[in-house]
Write a protein that holds these residues in place. Structure first.
Motif, mmCIF file in Angstrom:
data_model
loop_
_atom_site.group_PDB
_atom_site.id
_atom_site.type_symbol
_atom_site.label_atom_id
_atom_site.label_comp_id
_atom_site.label_asym_id
_atom_site.label_seq_id
_atom_site.Cartn_x
_atom_site.Cartn_y
_atom_site.Cartn_z
ATOM 1 N N ASN A 167 0.826 -1.206 0.000
ATOM 2 C CA ASN A 167 0.000 0.000 0.000
ATOM 3 C C ASN A 167 0.867 1.267 0.000
ATOM 4 O O ASN A 167 0.647 2.193 0.772
ATOM 5 N N CYS A 168 1.855 1.299 -0.880
ATOM 6 C CA CYS A 168 2.709 2.479 -1.054
ATOM 7 C C CYS A 168 2.328 3.123 -2.386
ATOM 8 O O CYS A 168 2.809 2.709 -3.462
ATOM 9 N N TYR A 169 1.471 4.121 -2.342
ATOM 10 C CA TYR A 169 0.883 4.683 -3.553
ATOM 11 C C TYR A 169 1.889 5.490 -4.369
ATOM 12 O O TYR A 169 1.699 5.680 -5.569
ATOM 13 N N ASN A 170 2.942 5.970 -3.749
ATOM 14 C CA ASN A 170 3.906 6.799 -4.461
ATOM 15 C C ASN A 170 5.112 6.007 -4.955
ATOM 16 O O ASN A 170 6.079 6.583 -5.435
ATOM 17 N N LEU A 171 5.070 4.707 -4.822
ATOM 18 C CA LEU A 171 6.182 3.868 -5.271
ATOM 19 C C LEU A 171 6.259 3.892 -6.800
ATOM 20 O O LEU A 171 5.265 3.648 -7.492
ATOM 21 N N GLN A 172 7.429 4.165 -7.325
ATOM 22 C CA GLN A 172 7.637 4.301 -8.761
ATOM 23 C C GLN A 172 8.311 3.047 -9.312
ATOM 24 O O GLN A 172 9.387 2.642 -8.846
ATOM 25 N N GLY A 173 7.664 2.450 -10.293
ATOM 26 C CA GLY A 173 8.172 1.206 -10.852
ATOM 27 C C GLY A 173 9.490 1.365 -11.575
ATOM 28 O O GLY A 173 10.364 0.497 -11.484
ATOM 29 N N THR A 174 9.664 2.467 -12.312
ATOM 30 C CA THR A 174 10.911 2.662 -13.054
ATOM 31 C C THR A 174 12.098 2.830 -12.106
ATOM 32 O O THR A 174 13.190 2.313 -12.366
ATOM 33 N N VAL A 175 11.882 3.559 -10.987
ATOM 34 C CA VAL A 175 12.955 3.733 -10.018
ATOM 35 C C VAL A 175 13.306 2.411 -9.356
ATOM 36 O O VAL A 175 14.484 2.075 -9.163
ATOM 37 N N LEU A 176 12.278 1.641 -9.019
ATOM 38 C CA LEU A 176 12.522 0.348 -8.386
ATOM 39 C C LEU A 176 13.215 -0.612 -9.340
ATOM 40 O O LEU A 176 14.092 -1.392 -8.936
ATOM 41 N N CYS A 177 12.850 -0.567 -10.599
ATOM 42 C CA CYS A 177 13.481 -1.458 -11.579
ATOM 43 C C CYS A 177 14.966 -1.140 -11.729
ATOM 44 O O CYS A 177 15.799 -2.045 -11.863
ATOM 45 N N ALA A 178 15.316 0.139 -11.671
ATOM 46 C CA ALA A 178 16.726 0.520 -11.754
ATOM 47 C C ALA A 178 17.489 0.134 -10.496
ATOM 48 O O ALA A 178 18.675 -0.219 -10.555
ATOM 49 N N ALA A 179 16.816 0.183 -9.336
ATOM 50 C CA ALA A 179 17.472 -0.151 -8.069
ATOM 51 C C ALA A 179 17.692 -1.648 -7.910
ATOM 52 O O ALA A 179 18.567 -2.064 -7.135
ATOM 53 N N ILE A 180 16.913 -2.464 -8.626
ATOM 54 C CA ILE A 180 17.058 -3.918 -8.506
ATOM 55 C C ILE A 180 18.445 -4.379 -8.946
ATOM 56 O O ILE A 180 18.970 -5.395 -8.469
ATOM 57 N N ASP A 181 19.079 -3.622 -9.822
ATOM 58 C CA ASP A 181 20.410 -4.006 -10.289
ATOM 59 C C ASP A 181 21.437 -4.000 -9.170
ATOM 60 O O ASP A 181 22.476 -4.669 -9.271
ATOM 61 N N ASP B 286 2.642 -5.530 -2.983
ATOM 62 C CA ASP B 286 1.202 -5.698 -2.793
ATOM 63 C C ASP B 286 0.520 -4.332 -2.703
ATOM 64 O O ASP B 286 1.039 -3.394 -2.090
ATOM 65 N N VAL B 287 -0.673 -4.247 -3.312
ATOM 66 C CA VAL B 287 -1.492 -3.021 -3.295
ATOM 67 C C VAL B 287 -0.656 -1.834 -3.762
ATOM 68 O O VAL B 287 -0.621 -0.780 -3.126
ATOM 69 N N CYS B 288 0.052 -2.002 -4.842
ATOM 70 C CA CYS B 288 0.864 -0.933 -5.404
ATOM 71 C C CYS B 288 0.074 -0.210 -6.504
ATOM 72 O O CYS B 288 -1.013 -0.654 -6.901
ATOM 73 N N PRO B 289 0.573 0.918 -6.994
ATOM 74 C CA PRO B 289 -0.141 1.631 -8.071
ATOM 75 C C PRO B 289 -0.383 0.738 -9.283
ATOM 76 O O PRO B 289 0.365 -0.210 -9.563
ATOM 77 N N ALA B 290 -1.445 1.050 -10.030
ATOM 78 C CA ALA B 290 -1.812 0.226 -11.175
ATOM 79 C C ALA B 290 -0.736 0.226 -12.244
ATOM 80 O O ALA B 290 -0.560 -0.762 -12.974
ATOM 81 N N THR B 291 0.020 1.322 -12.351
ATOM 82 C CA THR B 291 1.078 1.378 -13.357
ATOM 83 C C THR B 291 2.242 0.443 -13.033
ATOM 84 O O THR B 291 3.085 0.187 -13.904
#
Length: 700
Positions: free
Chosen positions: A385-399, A410-415
């Protein structure tokens, strides 16, 4: 020091009886144990010697308690001798209420009277030590004779270690009496009273219960009350301190019974007592007023902390936590509104020892704190339930997270769903994945292709736990890909995946469940609740799983008892079956479970609340290893496929007609003058009294 011949004979006679009584049998038959002393006094008090060093009353009580009720258990430790370097031997007196119990203790074999590898030497105490029994049968437990006639501990040590061991003695040798006369009266009385009090003090709960029982009882007592009760006695204080030093888990929610607000000062005083031994700390008090010094307090007094959870705090700076708690492994922040990326950047730096991080119910964290941090030990990352979580930023941090094995979004933004395939392709070593509660209506009616998601699942060959509950993007194609790519899967949750029949695609049906059960032979836990397209054929497919232990299928109207009974008969490790809310499950399931347990005995729990079997309210066939629960309904009616929301039905349009039929609204709402504030509220003081702020009040 000189002794009379009679005194020496008493000592020799008692030691000879001690040696003889420890033998199991004599060469001429069973040994005879006297029940009375030479003076005819019943033997209630026993003399115990050959005790191991540092013997406690509780240990001594445990040895003799099986023989009968113990009136008193007095232990004399060798710490009051004339020379500290050569202490006297340790001995004890055990007094039984019933002479027959003392007789049984004397007759018992020596291997039963063993303490820490030593065989205790047991013999009856001398006649003047035995409690006197009057003609009417009453026993006088208190010491006999005046206090001045009884020897002191100092005189007893100087005379003989076994002759003057009890302060109940009324017959004192002449040499001992002379020495007593040389000592001061005040000092003699003090020592005599102290030793008499020790001997006559009966056993209490600290002697009866062992440490495990006491520790379990103290867990129900508030920590503040325990600290206050330390002044009761030294023995109780020692026991409380030992308990506080053994506390490993502490939750501030245990203070809910206290009406006071939890402040940082109060938390500081608590952690001063228990923080040194804590390994898990949860700050989840509902009425907390903790400030920014909380992190400093935890870091200072909890050096061995391994797990830390914070709920509902408005603190930004958590950097002192990582400097004080060098062993910290797990961090959880729930509903911390002021938690930002800058608050977490130091917690996951390159030299951090954090292994698990969880952020829930937050609107500020974007995931930017993970970029460039490169924490070497972080293997579990969870966002809920973190509505401001950004997928592109997280994808870059996974590296920068090469050791990540657990990911929960879970319960993340639809994007976020569009970025998830890119994230999963970078984590082939994932073992635990959770993508639950993606229920956006806008995306659900749009035509979505799951090809990218299925391709990312093909790389997760090490996956063991998968949670896809309430995810509208999960279809049979996804389940087929999971069955093909995840042979090590042990837990699967696909409950409520498109449970509404009006959705454009049916979600998971019998076809997807059959594919999973046919390929994932390591599956132990399976949840197929609230699936609109699930029937008996899909549930029956689970009977081929050899390691299945938990089966959950709540709220499925099409499910019957036949398919579940087949799973119980075939899955020999099945321990719990939950079919709450399944209307078609009848009482035949209980009979089938009973027959299965007769062939393969095991503990089995059936949860049948909200089923046809529970509606009958009849007695079910019983089995000693079968538990049937028809009371605790764990199903959610709102998630059922046949749920109808009656709030927006056509029949509800007239529900407010009666309200608007009133010509005089004053009868319904009250008079107008009751709806407005009094004239006295024109001044600011009266306005503040009502909880309003003057700048925010607009006068029309």
């Amino acid at each position: 020091m000189y002794f009379d011949e009679e005194d020496i004979l008493h000592v020799v006679r008692r030691e000879l009886f001690t040696l003889r009584s420890n033998l199991e049998a004599t060469p001429y038959g069973l040994r005879s144990v006297p029940t009375h002393t030479e003076d005819g006094i019943p033997i209630r008090k026993l003399y115990v010697s050959n005790l191991p060093p540092k013997t406690t009353r509780a240990e001594l009580f445990g040895v003799f308690a099986p023989y009968g009720f113990i009136k008193s258990c007095w232990l004399r430790k060798g710490d009051k001798g004339s020379s500290k370097n050569s202490p006297i031997p340790t001995y004890a007196f055990v007094t039984f209420s019933n002479p027959a119990d003392a007789h049984k203790a004397l007759q018992a074999p020596s291997h039963e009277k063993n303490l820490r590898g030593r065989n205790l030497r047991i013999s009856p105490a001398d006649s003047w030590h035995q409690p006197v029994e009057d003609a009417d049968g009453r026993v006088r437990w208190k010491p006999r004779g005046p206090k001045s006639d009884r020897p002191t501990s100092r005189d007893s040590n100087n005379s003989h270690s076994e002759e003057a061991v009890d302060t109940n003695s009324s017959e004192v040798p002449q040499e001992t009496t002379e020495i007593v006369a040389e000592t001061s009266t005040s000092e003699t009385e003090i020592e005599t009273v102290q030793e008499t009090a020790e001997e006559e003090q009966g056993y209490n709960i600290l002697d009866i219960l062992n440490r495990d029982c006491l520790t379990h009882i103290l867990t129900y007592i508030p920590l503040r009350d325990l600290i206050i009760s330390e002044r009761v006695s030294k023995a109780w204080q020692s026991m409380v301190q030992e308990y506080l030093a053994g506390i490993r888990v502490f939750k501030t929610s245990w203070w809910q019974h206290v009406p006071e607000t939890l402040t940082t000062a109060v938390l500081r005083r608590v952690l001063q007592r228990v923080g040194g031994s804590l390994t898990r700390l949860h700050i989840d008090h509902p009425w907390s007023a903790l400030n920014d010094r909380t992190a400093h307090t935890v870091g200072k007094f909890c050096p061995d902390l391994e797990e830390f959870k914070v709920v509902g705090m408005h603190t930004k700076n958590w950097n002192p936590l990582i400097y004080g708690c060098k062993q910290l492994r797990s961090l959880s922040f729930v509903s911390c509104n002021k938690l930002t990326d800058s608050s977490l950047v130091h917690l996951v730096k390159s030299d951090s020892c954090i292994e698990s991080l969880m952020v829930a119910n937050n609107t500020h964290v974007t995931g930017l704190f993970l970029t460039g941090s490169n924490p070497p030990k972080l293997n579990s990352l969870s966002f809920y339930n973190c509505y401001n979580l950004q997928g592109t930023v997280l994808c870059a941090a996974i590296d920068t997270l090469p050791n990540l094995t657990t990911l929960k979004l879970d319960v993340c933004p639809a994007t976020m769903w569009k970025i998830i395939p890119l994230i999963l392709q970078k984590l082939p070593q994932l073992e635990d994945l959770s993508l639950s509660e993606y229920t956006s209506v806008e995306i659900s009616f749009a035509t979505q292709s799951n090809e990218a998601f299925c391709e990312s699942l093909a790389t997760l060959t090490e996956l063991k736990t998968l949670n896809l509950s309430r995810n509208i993007h999960i279809t049979n194609d996804v389940m087929k890909q999971v069955a093909q790519s995840c042979p090590k899967l042990e837990s699967l949750n696909i409950s409520s995946c498109n449970s509404r029949k009006q959705f454009p695609h049916t979600g998971v049906s019998d076809e997807g469940v059959m594919a999973i059960c046919g390929s994932c032979m390591c599956l132990r836990r399976l949840d197929v609740s609230y699936l609109a397209a699930l029937s008996d054929d899909g549930v029956c497919a689970a009977h081929v799983l050899p390691h299945l232990t938990e089966l959950t299928a709540r709220g499925n109207p099409a499910l019957t008892a036949e398919s579940v009974a087949r799973c119980i008969a075939s899955c020999h490790f099945l321990k719990e079956v939950d079919v709450c809310g399944c209307d078609g499950v009848s009482e035949a399931l209980v009979e089938a479970a009973r027959r299965a347990l007769e062939r393969r005995p095991r503990a089995l729990v059936l949860r049948l609340a909200g089923t046809a079997a529970a509606a009958l309210q009849s007695e079910f066939p019983t089995h000693k290893m079968l538990t049937v629960n028809v009371v605790d309904d764990r199903s959610n009616p709102n998630l059922r496929p046949d749920f109808v929301d009656r709030i927006f039905e056509d029949s509800s349009d007239d529900s407010l007609d009666e309200l608007y039929d009133h010509d005089d609204f004053d009868d319904f709402f009250g008079q107008d003058d009751e709806l407005f504030l009094d004239d006295e509220l024109d001044d600011y003081e009266a306005i503040y009294a009502y909880g309003l702020h003057a700048p925010g009040v607009i006068l029309l």
